[in-house]
Motif scaffolding. Structure first.
Motif, PDB file in Angstrom:
ATOM      1  N   ASN A   1      76.872  -7.708  71.409  1.00  0.00           N
ATOM      2  CA  ASN A   1      78.188  -7.381  72.391  1.00  0.00           C
ATOM      3  C   ASN A   1      79.386  -7.432  71.720  1.00  0.00           C
ATOM      4  OD1 ASN A   1      80.198  -8.124  74.244  1.00  0.00           O
ATOM      5  ND2 ASN A   1      78.973  -9.845  75.497  1.00  0.00           N
TER       6      ASN A   1
ATOM      7  N   THR B   1      76.495  -0.303  78.072  1.00  0.00           N
ATOM      8  CA  THR B   1      75.687  -1.313  77.739  1.00  0.00           C
ATOM      9  C   THR B   1      74.951  -1.605  78.947  1.00  0.00           C
ATOM     10  OG1 THR B   1      77.527  -2.937  78.067  1.00  0.00           O
ATOM     11  CG2 THR B   1      77.083  -2.167  75.645  1.00  0.00           C
ATOM     12  N   LYS B   2      75.257  -1.313  80.129  1.00  0.00           N
ATOM     13  CA  LYS B   2      74.540  -1.478  81.130  1.00  0.00           C
ATOM     14  C   LYS B   2      73.002  -0.785  81.411  1.00  0.00           C
ATOM     15  CE  LYS B   2      77.586  -3.941  83.137  1.00  0.00           C
ATOM     16  NZ  LYS B   2      77.715  -5.220  83.189  1.00  0.00           N
ATOM     17  N   ARG B   3      72.252  -1.401  81.867  1.00  0.00           N
ATOM     18  CA  ARG B   3      70.713  -0.511  82.038  1.00  0.00           C
ATOM     19  C   ARG B   3      70.839   0.312  83.323  1.00  0.00           C
ATOM     20  NH1 ARG B   3      65.764  -3.960  80.218  1.00  0.00           N
ATOM     21  NH2 ARG B   3      66.521  -4.445  78.166  1.00  0.00           N
TER      22      ARG B   3
END
Length: 73
Positions: A15, A71-73
């Protein structure tokens, strides 16, 4: 004695939000100080550099904003 050599040495950062926040805050503080002193000293060079650093803040914010959906799926 255990000879398992499959341990992980990864130092991957999961992160980057903290790094972006610190970078933005430090740059904003620098912009305010530099612009303030530039106005006080009547230095166009300092004021121009403060504007340049403000564009760096905008770039950091743009990169941070792009990092969120990446960074989201």
């Amino acid at each position: 004695m255990d000879n398992d050599l499959s341990h992980d040495h990864s130092h991957k950062i999961g992160n980057y939000n903290r790094a972006f926040a610190i970078g933005v805050i430090l740059n904003i503080v620098f912009v305010v100080i530099e612009a303030g002193y530039g106005l006080f000293a009547e230095s166009l060079a300092l004021i121009a550099d403060a504007g340049h650093n403000l564009s760096d803040v905008a770039s950091l914010l743009l990169a941070w904003g792009a990092n969120v959906p990446a960074t989201k799926r």
